[in-house]
Enzyme design. Structure first.
Site, PDB file in Angstrom:
ATOM      1  N   LYS A  85      -9.365  15.846 -12.516  1.00  0.00           N
ATOM      2  CA  LYS A  85     -10.006  16.590 -11.427  1.00  0.00           C
ATOM      3  C   LYS A  85      -8.935  17.379 -10.686  1.00  0.00           C
ATOM      4  CE  LYS A  85     -13.117  15.794  -7.436  1.00  0.00           C
ATOM      5  NZ  LYS A  85     -13.786  14.764  -6.601  1.00  0.00           N
ATOM      6  N   SER A 160     -18.915  15.245  -6.101  1.00  0.00           N
ATOM      7  CA  SER A 160     -18.046  16.397  -6.258  1.00  0.00           C
ATOM      8  C   SER A 160     -17.261  16.410  -7.563  1.00  0.00           C
ATOM      9  CB  SER A 160     -17.043  16.447  -5.096  1.00  0.00           C
ATOM     10  OG  SER A 160     -16.151  15.343  -5.163  1.00  0.00           O
ATOM     11  N   SER A 184     -18.793  10.557  -4.962  1.00  0.00           N
ATOM     12  CA  SER A 184     -18.391  11.679  -5.819  1.00  0.00           C
ATOM     13  C   SER A 184     -17.946  11.314  -7.226  1.00  0.00           C
ATOM     14  CB  SER A 184     -17.282  12.475  -5.139  1.00  0.00           C
ATOM     15  OG  SER A 184     -17.823  13.287  -4.137  1.00  0.00           O
TER      16      SER A 184
END
Ligand code: MG
Ligand code: ZN
Lengths: 500, 109, 485
Positions: A85, A160, A184
């Site tokens: 990420k 997210s 998330s």
């Protein structure tokens, strides 16, 4: 490309890839090439990667092969290609948090978690898309475009860590790293049909992880299966002196726990988590999963988490206050975007930040500033911390009667891109099941437990007491042994629906 | 119901150093109002005597020994800077002065 | 309008906030150097630059220094304290917030003790809290500003007094005493010109004889004792003039400009004081247990007021001497080191005189006294005092010997031997000289014998001249007594 490599990548199991590479059945470089091919083929549609570090990945793959050829010992994840990420600082590799304000930022240092994965031999393929500054649950808030759900590209992957979940589901990496502040990791895992784990707060270091809400940020892994997630967590968990909230306790044997079985375990089911707004198909899938675990030897007990209905409010108060603070450093002076042709310092700040942040970070900064203003602290931030205590106490009380709590991960399955973008509050409310464990800092995971009639994945959430990660893996392992949801694949991306 | 005025939105934007463009302030006003109205439900809960929870971990702050590590090299320090001058980061003039004298201000509050 | 005039009508109410830079090797939250004078931005690290993803790590030494300061001022060291974030935007503040302490500072209460107008005096403290320093903005003449972050993250203790000070002089003496204290503790180098000690003053005035406080202004950027006095005096004048014109005092922050001797409002935005404090989530609360306190207490040196009392009580020094010798850590340290040599305990006053009259006259900065290159280390001064006391050298020649010791870095005995400065005490040799002098001055002998006893000095002078000042005065007067009978 040998079919052996292709089938390895299709099944995508971390341990199998590592074993095959170590055993010389495949070369790490071949595995890397196979993933790079898949990325080239599918990621144009899906948008998982913000940056693919093809040269770096090839180099690291060759490095693993060379080490093996020379008889050197390699780490447990040697040759396993992963996605990262874009919230993790990677030395020498642009890291943006999917924000225009960090465009071009190249960290001079490496996050603890990515350093540990490298040390374990994992090969970073690139940086994954996300909601800007991890704010969002649909991945529509990325400054660099949305991520699409591999099960239906018209739909969101959740967020997210949407890129991290979608990349694993689509076979664009074997496993990935995400972060979870209010859900998330768990929510996109549920929406993409993969396993995502948020360990106990302090179990995985935050050093080098770009802060959203410091007291709630939890880095963690995604995998196809519970074992993949266990391998990944084993590599990244553990004490780090660079993080003053890091826990010094020894790390459990998560991989072994996956085979530990559930006999004697008490599974708590909180009725507050099966409430209004929960899609009926999700409710029945989760209840069926609980039944599966009961049949596997666990007992099921009702528990109560009475302050659940205040969790979303407390979460948004605390997380926006901390976010407004954490995002104050983006001023265009030392790194990142800077407005041009400014006449004064005040203009530099206001325009740099006005231009650099997208609407969701702006909204949260404004909200966080509002709740911390003088005179408002007690009514908002102070109040939220007291509610946070009550929510934590709820869990503590519930764990007197059970060893693990089972709930839905998300009340809704993947929705259409654009469907909810104009109503931020509605999306905030969808965090209802994940924010409780976040506020309490408890280990929790989401695991696939079915599909909706529209063919969309459904996930269930398992929550354990502090440092109870092994319990999560025991339940998750037993559930996988009894079901086959984790073997389902999006046909368009794999040419088959089930991979054994 | 929390009422947020456009003026409050503008004050918040100033305090947050965010320039809002076009209808952004008005849109933000509605969104903040909706979220705050929802959040206000929390006020109904009696939390008298409840100790605030500030950290999810229960241990005290660890302490680092006072041992020196090397500075980042100056090239790395400035590598990401949008504007720099020699070894410094550059910003617009901080205190507009009519006489253009060189002076030092600021410091810790 | 004179200051006396103003003070006859108005009573100043002054509280001071002094930022004390702690003398750690590294920053309070990260491991780059906290030293002064490194090339711009050459003492930074990812945290200092507020790079995304960095986290603070608290320096044990900084906490320990704050604890020792707290114990030294008799404050309460909290068993649990915490850090908070204080928000404001300024280029020298890289994170957009300062990690400081707000509602749970490390030390509460206590007081600074010092002699004021000849009397022991104590100014109560509200609190002492730990925080990080900001970087430095340098304002170029071409309309740009440049930022150096070396200082960002240097540990500070902010010492906050109660609003108990009532004059500019008292404020200056308070800062002086605090500086001596932190230097004695070894937690701050006290270099005001390098900003190691910086003072903000909250000043208000009220009509004499009234109780409620007036509106206060906060003066910043006060970097010397003289500045403290000048800035506060100027502010008292400014406020009195405003109030006497019927105007109001605005609560504001004002920047003291020492060059021009004026202050200037720093008021910029209405948000200036909304710091939006909240507990620092990256640092759990700090615990200070009894064992740490006991250990810190055992490491406290003798404090300035105690040293002063010891010099008066056990050495019998006059107050004036005790004040001078305890005014700086290094002076007292030097004096005590010399005092530790054999025989010196009984010669405290003599030693004090040598230190005050000869040594301090040659030293501009007391820190020279602990410099390895100091020409006269304490042992050498002790030897000189012994030689004078034993009569090996006269007191007068002793000063000459001291000067040579200072210039040539030799011991007293080496100089005495080399230059033949030992007193002539040998009675045979002295007797001869005395006989000669008496014989050469028959008129004076006659007048002396006739009762002009003042001529004793004339004879002694003549003998000293003959011996180059080396004659032992005691022996001379004994011999003269016999010869002139
Ligand atoms: Mg202050
Ligand atoms: Zn301060």
């Amino acid at each position: 490309m040998s079919s052996r490599v292709e089938s390895l990548v299709a099944s995508g199991h971390v341990a199998e890839i590592a074993t095959a590479v170590r055993g010389g059945q495949v070369r790490a470089r071949e595995v890397v090439e196979c993933y790079l091919d898949r990325i080239a083929k599918h990621d144009g549609t899906l948008g998982c990667y913000l940056r693919v570090d093809a040269d770096g990945a090839r180099r690291r793959g060759d490095g693993v092969d060379a080490a093996l050829a020379s008889g050197a010992t390699v780490g447990p994840l040697a040759g396993v290609p992963i996605g990262i990420k874009d919230i993790f600082c990677t030395e020498g590799i642009e890291t943006t948090c999917a924000s225009k304000i960090l465009k071009g930022f190249i960290p001079p240092y490496e996050s603890t978690v990515t350093a540990r994965l490298s040390a374990a031999g994992a090969i970073g393929l690139g940086k994954l898309n996300m909601d800007e500054f991890a704010m969002g649950s649909s991945n529509e808030n990325s400054a660099f475009g949305p991520v699409r759900n591999p099960w239906d590209p018209a739909r969101v992957p959740g967020g997210s860590s949407g890129g991290s979940a979608a990349a694993v589901a689509a076979g664009l990496c074997a496993a990935s790293l995400g972060t979870d502040t209010g859900g998330s990791i768990r929510q996109p895992a549920a929406l993409c049909g993969v396993t995502g784990v948020k360990a106990t707060y302090g179990r995985v270091s935050r050093w080098g992880v770009i802060a959203f809400a410091s007291s709630l940020d939890h880095p963690g892994p995604f995998g196809r299966t519970i074992r993949d997630a266990a391998w990944m967590l084993s590599a990244i968990a553990g004490y780090d002196p660079n993080d003053s909230t890091s826990i010094a306790a020894p790390v459990g044997n998560y991989v072994q726990a996956c085979a530990g079985g559930v006999s004697g375990l008490r599974v708590g089911v909180p009725e507050e988590y099966f409430s209004v707004g929960l899609e009926p198909e999700i409710e029945s899938a989760v209840r069926a999963a609980v039944e599966t675990i009961r049949q596997a030897g666990a007992t099921v007990v009702p528990v109560s988490l009475p302050h659940t209905r205040y969790a979303v409010a407390a979460y948004y108060l605390i997380s926006t206050a901390e976010a407004a603070s954490n995002l104050a450093r983006y001023d265009g002076i030392r790194y990142g975007h800077r407005a041009t042709n400014v006449g004064s310092l005040e203009e530099l700040y206001a325009r740099t930040r006005g231009e650099g942040f997208g609407s969701e970070p702006k909204r949260r900064i404004m909200l966080g500033t509002y709740v911390l203003r003088s005179g408002y602290y007690d009514a908002y931030y102070g109040k939220a911390q007291r509610v946070r205590r009550l929510i934590t106490n709820d869990f503590q009380a519930a764990f007197a009667d059970c060893d693990v709590i089972a709930t839905p991960t998300s009340p809704i399955s993947a929705f259409k891109i654009g469907e909810k973008i104009s109503d931020p509050l509605a999306l905030y409310l969808a965090d209802v099941y994940t924010v409780g464990p976040s506020l309490a800092g408890l280990p929790a995971l989401s695991q696939p437990c079915g599909f909706s009639s529209a063919g969309l994945p459904i996930g269930w959430q398992l929550i354990a007491p502090p440092l109870g990660e092994e319990t999560l893996f025991r339940v998750g392992g037993a559930y996988e042994a009894a079901t086959s949801w984790h073997q389902r694949r999006p046909r368009a991306l794999f040419g088959t629906e089930v991979v054994a | 119901m929390s009422r947020i005025t456009i003026k409050e939105v503008e004050e918040l934007a100033t305090l947050s150093r965010l320039q809002l463009e076009g209808d952004e302030a008005e849109r933000m006003r509605g969104e903040l109002e909706a979220v705050l109205s929802y959040i206000d439900a929390i006020q109904a809960l009696d939390t008298t005597g409840v100790e605030p929870l500030t950290h999810a971990v229960g241990f005290p702050c660890p302490l680092r020994e006072d041992e020196l590590e090397p500075s980042l090299p100056i090239e790395a320090v400035l590598a990401n800077a949008p504007r720099k001058d020699d070894r410094f980061f550059e910003v617009p003039r901080i205190v507009p002065k009519s006489d253009g004298r060189t002076e030092k201000t600021g410091g810790t509050r | 309008m004179s200051i006396a005039d103003v003070l006859s009508r108005w009573e100043p109410v002054i509280g001071l906030e002094v930022h004390v830079q702690l003398a750690t090797k590294t920053k309070i939250f990260s491991p780059s150097s906290a030293a002064f004078g490194i090339a711009p931005n050459g003492a930074t690290d990812p945290l200092v630059l507020a790079l995304p993803g960095t986290l603070p790590r608290l320096n044990r030494a900084a906490v320990d220094m704050a604890i020792r300061l707290g114990l030294a001022v008799g404050g309460r060291v909290r068993p649990e304290c915490r850090f908070s974030r204080k928000h404001y935007f300024y280029p020298d503040l890289p994170k957009g917030y300062q990690i400081s302490q707000f509602d749970e500072p490390i030390v509460e209460g206590g007081g600074i003790e010092f002699l004021f107008e000849g009397k022991p005096h104590r100014v109560a403290l509200t609190r002492i809290h730990m925080e990080e320093d900001a970087g430095k903005n340098i304002h170029a003449s071409d309309g740009r500003s440049l930022v150096d972050y070396n200082r960002a993250g240097v540990p500070l203790c902010e010492v906050v007094s109660e609003p108990d000070l009532r004059s500019a002089e008292e404020a200056a003496e308070y800062v002086r005493a605090l500086r001596v204290l932190v230097r004695t503790l070894g937690i701050c180098d006290g270099n005001m010109e390098e900003g190691s000690l910086r003072c903000d003053a909250n000043v208000s005035i009220r009509p004499r004889g009234t109780v409620p406080y007036g509106t206060r202004a906060e003066l910043k950027n006060i970097n010397s004792f003289k500045n403290v006095k000048d800035a506060v005096t100027h502010e008292i004048f400014r406020q009195a003039a405003l109030l006497e014109r019927g105007e109001k005092i605005v609560q504001e922050t004002r920047l003291w400009d020492a060059n021009r001797g004026v202050s200037q409002s720093m008021r910029s935005k209405e948000d200036a004081h909304d710091y939006r404090y909240f507990p620092e989530p990256d640092l759990p609360p700090i615990h200070v247990d009894e064992a740490w306190l006991a250990d810190a207490r055992s490491r406290l040196p003798e404090l300035p007021m105690a040293r002063m009392a010891r010099y008066q009580q056990t050495l019998g020094l006059p107050e004036q001497d005790a004040v001078v010798l305890s005014a700086e850590r290094e002076i007292g340290g030097y004096f005590d080191a010399a005092l530790a040599h054999p025989g010196m305990k009984d010669l405290g006053k003599r030693l004090a005189n040598w230190v005050m009259n000869e040594l301090l006259a040659r030293v501009t900065d007391p820190r020279e006294l602990v410099d390895a290159n100091l020409p006269i280390p304490p042992a050498n001064l002790a030897e000189l005092v012994t030689l004078v006391e034993k009569g090996t050298v006269s007191g007068k020649l002793g000063k000459e010997v001291f000067a040579k010791m200072w210039d040539e870095r030799l011991t007293a005995s080496a100089i005495v031997e080399r230059d033949g400065l030992a007193q002539v005490s040998d009675s045979g040799e002295l007797e001869g000289i005395c006989v000669q002098v008496v014989a050469a001055n028959p008129d004076e002998v006659a007048r002396f014998r006739a009762g002009d006893k003042k001529l004793q000095g004339f004879f002694v002078g003549q003998i000293m001249k003959q011996t180059g000042g080396k004659a032992n005065p005691k022996a001379v007067s004994e011999i003269l007594g016999r010869l002139l009978k």
